[in-house]
Design a protein around this motif. Sequence first.
Motif, PDB file in Angstrom:
ATOM      1  N   THR A 133     109.343 -55.557  -4.051  1.00  5.29           N
ATOM      2  CA  THR A 133     108.442 -56.658  -4.384  1.00  5.29           C
ATOM      3  C   THR A 133     109.198 -57.815  -5.028  1.00  5.29           C
ATOM      4  O   THR A 133     110.011 -57.602  -5.928  1.00  5.29           O
TER       5      THR A 133
ATOM      6  N   HIS B 266     108.479 -53.186 -16.842  1.00  3.37           N
ATOM      7  CA  HIS B 266     107.271 -52.371 -16.646  1.00  3.37           C
ATOM      8  C   HIS B 266     106.606 -52.048 -17.993  1.00  3.37           C
ATOM      9  O   HIS B 266     105.376 -52.093 -18.119  1.00  3.37           O
TER      10      HIS B 266
ATOM     11  N   SER C 180     107.551 -44.342 -10.307  1.00  2.00           N
ATOM     12  CA  SER C 180     107.527 -45.262  -9.173  1.00  2.00           C
ATOM     13  C   SER C 180     108.377 -44.695  -8.047  1.00  2.00           C
ATOM     14  O   SER C 180     108.774 -43.528  -8.073  1.00  2.00           O
TER      15      SER C 180
ATOM     16  N   GLY D 103     104.180 -47.911  -9.977  1.00  2.00           N
ATOM     17  CA  GLY D 103     103.234 -47.886  -8.872  1.00  2.00           C
ATOM     18  C   GLY D 103     102.452 -46.599  -8.744  1.00  2.00           C
ATOM     19  O   GLY D 103     101.257 -46.608  -8.422  1.00  2.00           O
TER      20      GLY D 103
ATOM     21  N   GLY E 258     101.972 -51.623 -10.968  1.00  3.06           N
ATOM     22  CA  GLY E 258     103.066 -51.661 -10.004  1.00  3.06           C
ATOM     23  C   GLY E 258     104.036 -52.786 -10.319  1.00  3.06           C
ATOM     24  O   GLY E 258     103.948 -53.454 -11.353  1.00  3.06           O
ATOM     25  N   ASP E 259     104.983 -53.020  -9.416  1.00  3.29           N
ATOM     26  CA  ASP E 259     106.005 -54.044  -9.652  1.00  3.29           C
ATOM     27  C   ASP E 259     105.392 -55.432  -9.761  1.00  3.29           C
ATOM     28  O   ASP E 259     104.679 -55.887  -8.855  1.00  3.29           O
TER      29      ASP E 259
END
Length: 325
Positions: free
Chosen positions: A15, A119, A141, A276, A307-308
Amino acid sequence: MTEEVYLGIDTSCYTTSLFFMDREGHAAAETRRILKVKPGGCGLQQSEMLYQHTRNLPELMEEAARGHSFTVRGIGVSARPRPREDSYMPAFLAGLGFARSLAALYGIPLWQISHQENHLEAALWSANGPDADRFLFLHASGGTTDLLLAEKENAAYRLTEIGGSLDLHAGQFVDRVGVALGLGFPAGPALEQLAEQHTEIPEIPVSVHKTKVSLSGPCTWVLRAIEKAKPETEESPIAAANLAAGVQWGLAETFVRMIRNGAAEHHVKHVILAGGVCANRWIRNHIVEKLAKRGIRVWMPDNHYSGDNASGCAAYAQRQGEGQH
């Protein structure tokens, strides 16, 4: 009217993300784009990641800035995967180079953190807590399955790895099963949607020793089950849905046992989830329900920020820039 903001940049394995945050810590604008993987593929080479990030960053900046008049006070960027000196991945060079160029041009501060810290910061910002000096942080993730002890140090957090996967990462488990079931890559959202059709949840094998876990064995078990169920899968989605639900159960139960053991060992009562895999609602609910029985409070960011994304880099820059502790 000019808006004073901090810019967050994150170029992870799958991403490209930009995030603008105002001086009060509110979202001003954001854009992100998932990297393209060919159908049936199970990942990208680092060179392809760099190529796509390099193409995405200018386009995402144009999109995010459209309709705004920003004055950027500082930039936060993910410069490496983990907060260790030996941590390196080429994909992050795209965002780091972009950030360094902007910071040099405008003479503004640049703060480099790791993708893992991004994160954590995103989760803390979105969940508005925990307000504790010591807590656990589960980062699950495609490239990470780590249980960390977070300890507050001034305006940052020191992360110490206390557990995690010995082999396969949680996201890899999900993606391998998802691709075997005919889902696209990355498979997380599609697998969660498929699992909603389940009629029963098979309790797949779980391998946890204190805070260390193994996911390769459970993954092999599920892949073999998919092979056996193929004739039925072609006629009906039920077998596939049940196995997808089994993957969710296996991961959630693995996380619960790992967190429970880590909390007891390090005498903490709070855990924050990110990554994620932790955006999966069924997994989240299972973790919350099970840990509540042990008096452990679970903090979760909004799914959009699990998520990212680059909100953590922006939040870190905003806190540093505004001198907040």
